[in-house]
Design a protein around this motif. Structure first.
Motif, PDB file in Angstrom:
ATOM      1  N   LEU A  55       0.718  -1.467   0.184  1.00  0.00           N
ATOM      2  CA  LEU A  55      -0.205   0.104  -0.011  1.00  0.00           C
ATOM      3  C   LEU A  55       0.751   1.363   0.039  1.00  0.00           C
ATOM      4  N   ILE A  56       1.834   1.183   0.951  1.00  0.00           N
ATOM      5  CA  ILE A  56       2.779   2.443   0.915  1.00  0.00           C
ATOM      6  C   ILE A  56       3.500   2.836  -0.369  1.00  0.00           C
ATOM      7  N   PHE A  57       3.841   1.702  -0.827  1.00  0.00           N
ATOM      8  CA  PHE A  57       4.695   1.832  -2.389  1.00  0.00           C
ATOM      9  C   PHE A  57       4.053   2.232  -3.281  1.00  0.00           C
ATOM     10  N   ILE A  58       2.451   1.921  -3.361  1.00  0.00           N
ATOM     11  CA  ILE A  58       1.692   2.367  -4.470  1.00  0.00           C
ATOM     12  C   ILE A  58       1.254   3.653  -4.234  1.00  0.00           C
ATOM     13  N   ILE A  59       0.905   4.116  -3.019  1.00  0.00           N
ATOM     14  CA  ILE A  59       0.446   5.507  -2.824  1.00  0.00           C
ATOM     15  C   ILE A  59       1.544   6.578  -3.080  1.00  0.00           C
ATOM     16  N   SER A  60       2.888   5.967  -2.731  1.00  0.00           N
ATOM     17  CA  SER A  60       4.167   7.029  -3.160  1.00  0.00           C
ATOM     18  C   SER A  60       4.619   6.535  -4.630  1.00  0.00           C
ATOM     19  N   ASN A  61       3.831   5.918  -5.500  1.00  0.00           N
ATOM     20  CA  ASN A  61       4.050   5.541  -6.640  1.00  0.00           C
ATOM     21  C   ASN A  61       5.341   5.035  -6.966  1.00  0.00           C
ATOM     22  N   HIS A  62       5.866   4.122  -6.349  1.00  0.00           N
ATOM     23  CA  HIS A  62       6.909   3.241  -6.558  1.00  0.00           C
ATOM     24  C   HIS A  62       6.569   1.790  -6.724  1.00  0.00           C
ATOM     25  N   TRP A  63       6.148   1.691  -8.045  1.00  0.00           N
ATOM     26  CA  TRP A  63       5.893   0.223  -8.043  1.00  0.00           C
ATOM     27  C   TRP A  63       6.764  -0.628  -8.431  1.00  0.00           C
ATOM     28  N   GLU A  64       7.943  -0.391  -8.509  1.00  0.00           N
ATOM     29  CA  GLU A  64       9.212  -1.030  -8.824  1.00  0.00           C
ATOM     30  C   GLU A  64       9.406  -1.639  -7.391  1.00  0.00           C
ATOM     31  N   ALA A  65       9.179  -1.193  -6.273  1.00  0.00           N
ATOM     32  CA  ALA A  65       9.290  -1.503  -4.951  1.00  0.00           C
ATOM     33  C   ALA A  65       8.260  -2.628  -4.801  1.00  0.00           C
ATOM     34  N   VAL A  66       7.260  -2.612  -5.271  1.00  0.00           N
ATOM     35  CA  VAL A  66       6.356  -3.817  -5.239  1.00  0.00           C
ATOM     36  C   VAL A  66       6.919  -5.141  -5.883  1.00  0.00           C
ATOM     37  N   GLY A  67       7.389  -5.081  -7.050  1.00  0.00           N
ATOM     38  CA  GLY A  67       8.090  -6.140  -7.954  1.00  0.00           C
ATOM     39  C   GLY A  67       9.222  -6.595  -6.946  1.00  0.00           C
ATOM     40  N   PHE A  68       9.803  -5.641  -6.536  1.00  0.00           N
ATOM     41  CA  PHE A  68      11.145  -6.209  -5.778  1.00  0.00           C
ATOM     42  C   PHE A  68      10.597  -6.904  -4.380  1.00  0.00           C
ATOM     43  N   LEU A  69       9.533  -6.554  -3.611  1.00  0.00           N
ATOM     44  CA  LEU A  69       8.902  -7.131  -2.490  1.00  0.00           C
ATOM     45  C   LEU A  69       8.364  -8.613  -2.911  1.00  0.00           C
ATOM     46  N   ILE A  70       7.691  -8.957  -4.100  1.00  0.00           N
ATOM     47  CA  ILE A  70       7.308 -10.003  -4.358  1.00  0.00           C
ATOM     48  C   ILE A  70       8.624 -11.003  -4.797  1.00  0.00           C
ATOM     49  N   THR A  71       9.470 -10.377  -5.480  1.00  0.00           N
ATOM     50  CA  THR A  71      10.823 -11.018  -5.792  1.00  0.00           C
ATOM     51  C   THR A  71      11.317 -11.575  -4.347  1.00  0.00           C
ATOM     52  N   ALA A  72      11.834 -10.682  -3.555  1.00  0.00           N
ATOM     53  CA  ALA A  72      12.298 -11.022  -2.386  1.00  0.00           C
ATOM     54  C   ALA A  72      11.377 -12.317  -1.600  1.00  0.00           C
ATOM     55  N   LYS A  73      10.134 -12.092  -1.552  1.00  0.00           N
ATOM     56  CA  LYS A  73       9.229 -13.364  -0.762  1.00  0.00           C
ATOM     57  C   LYS A  73       9.611 -14.585  -1.671  1.00  0.00           C
ATOM     58  N   SER A  74       9.500 -14.527  -2.929  1.00  0.00           N
ATOM     59  CA  SER A  74       9.761 -15.661  -3.647  1.00  0.00           C
ATOM     60  C   SER A  74      10.916 -16.315  -3.471  1.00  0.00           C
ATOM     61  N   VAL A  75      12.049 -15.670  -3.364  1.00  0.00           N
ATOM     62  CA  VAL A  75      13.360 -15.952  -3.034  1.00  0.00           C
ATOM     63  C   VAL A  75      13.313 -16.786  -1.676  1.00  0.00           C
ATOM     64  N   PHE A  76      12.844 -16.302  -0.583  1.00  0.00           N
ATOM     65  CA  PHE A  76      12.858 -16.624   0.512  1.00  0.00           C
ATOM     66  C   PHE A  76      12.082 -18.091   0.771  1.00  0.00           C
ATOM     67  N   ARG A  77      10.835 -18.029   0.017  1.00  0.00           N
ATOM     68  CA  ARG A  77       9.996 -19.299  -0.108  1.00  0.00           C
ATOM     69  C   ARG A  77      10.512 -20.518  -0.988  1.00  0.00           C
ATOM     70  N   PHE A  78      11.525 -20.084  -1.935  1.00  0.00           N
ATOM     71  CA  PHE A  78      12.097 -21.072  -2.949  1.00  0.00           C
ATOM     72  C   PHE A  78      12.904 -22.276  -2.055  1.00  0.00           C
ATOM     73  N   GLY A  79      13.444 -21.983  -1.026  1.00  0.00           N
ATOM     74  CA  GLY A  79      14.045 -23.047  -0.329  1.00  0.00           C
ATOM     75  C   GLY A  79      12.781 -23.962   0.414  1.00  0.00           C
ATOM     76  N   ASP A  80      12.153 -23.548   0.876  1.00  0.00           N
ATOM     77  CA  ASP A  80      10.955 -24.221   1.642  1.00  0.00           C
ATOM     78  C   ASP A  80      10.256 -24.897   0.602  1.00  0.00           C
ATOM     79  N   LEU A  81       9.995 -24.551  -0.662  1.00  0.00           N
ATOM     80  CA  LEU A  81       9.249 -25.299  -1.668  1.00  0.00           C
ATOM     81  C   LEU A  81       9.843 -26.351  -2.360  1.00  0.00           C
ATOM     82  N   LYS A  82      11.222 -25.967  -2.376  1.00  0.00           N
ATOM     83  CA  LYS A  82      12.169 -27.085  -3.092  1.00  0.00           C
ATOM     84  C   LYS A  82      12.333 -28.106  -2.290  1.00  0.00           C
ATOM     85  N   GLU A  83      12.535 -27.928  -0.803  1.00  0.00           N
ATOM     86  CA  GLU A  83      12.622 -29.061   0.061  1.00  0.00           C
ATOM     87  C   GLU A  83      11.353 -29.823   0.304  1.00  0.00           C
ATOM     88  N   SER A  84      10.135 -29.125   0.074  1.00  0.00           N
ATOM     89  CA  SER A  84       8.981 -29.898   0.464  1.00  0.00           C
ATOM     90  C   SER A  84       8.645 -30.930  -0.762  1.00  0.00           C
TER      91      SER A  84
END
Length: 234
Positions: free
Chosen positions: A174-203
């Motif tokens: 919400l903060i990123f969109i209000i401040s018109n920083h859509w690139e930060a939203v993409g960065f956040l999604i990417t960061a979460k995907s990286v953290f989740r990759f290990g769990d999904l790979k192991e499972s």
């Protein structure tokens, strides 16, 4: 618009923040005999009156209280385990429709506000609160059809960790969109995907992967839509 935002904010606070889980359980057990039901309705009326802070609008808190009691009473009467999920969304929709009806009623009423807080501030508070507890409950209700305990196969995690992660990521979006920083939203999604990759790979569990993917898309999707609506209304 400020009246509608205040009424919606009062509903969010009363239904999701000032209603302990034990109250909900008691209402489901005792139904119309539960004192918590009437206390809950009274709280809604008080919060609505405080946020409106206009004696000429005395009818609105009364209408909100009476309709809230009626909607909740019917839901408690007909609710069963199989219909709990769908009735939750119907219940919330009816409450919002009542709020909208009250707002339309106000349009034909002369109102004089001396607000300390601006319309934009109330809208921002409403968006932030909506993305915390309400969205967590909405997502929890959606996922009632899946048993995450079976999917994780006794792989224990921190209690309520997912809830807090979801709350924080939605507020950040919400903060990123209000401040018109859509690139930060993409960065956040990417960061979460990286953290989740290990769990999904192991499972190596397709169902768990789908569960996490659906949850992530719903969470980010609701936050993005909320941010877009905020920008459109300001």
């Amino acid at each position: 618009m400020i009246v509608f935002i205040k009424l919606l904010l009062a509903h969010i606070i009363g239904d999701f923040f000032i209603q302990p889980k034990k109250w909900v359980k008691q209402k489901e057990k005792k139904k119309l005999k539960s004192p918590k039901l009437y206390i809950h309705v009274l709280i809604h009326m008080v919060i609505t009156a405080i946020l409106l802070w206009d004696a000429s609008l005395w009818a609105i808190p009364l209408i909100i209280g009476v309709t809230h009691l009626g909607i909740d009473a019917v839901k408690l009467k007909i609710q069963k385990k199989k219909t709990k999920r769908i009735l939750f969304f119907i219940d919330q929709l009816l409450h919002v429709l009542v709020i909208l009806a009250c707002y339309l009623y106000v349009l034909n009423t002369p109102i004089y506000f001396e607000d300390v807080l601006t319309e934009q501030t109330f809208l921002l508070i409403t968006c932030i609160l909506f993305l915390t507890v309400p969205v967590s409950i909405i997502m929890k209700t959606i996922f009632l059809k899946w048993n995450i305990l079976k999917l994780t196969k006794n792989n224990k995690s921190l209690e309520d960790a997912g809830k807090y992660i979801g709350v924080l990521e939605r507020i950040l979006v919400l903060i990123f969109i209000i401040s018109n920083h859509w690139e930060a939203v993409g960065f956040l999604i990417t960061a979460k995907s990286v953290f989740r990759f290990g769990d999904l790979k192991e499972s190596r569990d397709r169902q768990l992967t789908e569960y996490i993917l659906i949850g992530t898309l719903i969470s980010f999707g609701i936050a993005i839509i909320t941010g877009i609506l905020y920008n459109a209304l300001t």
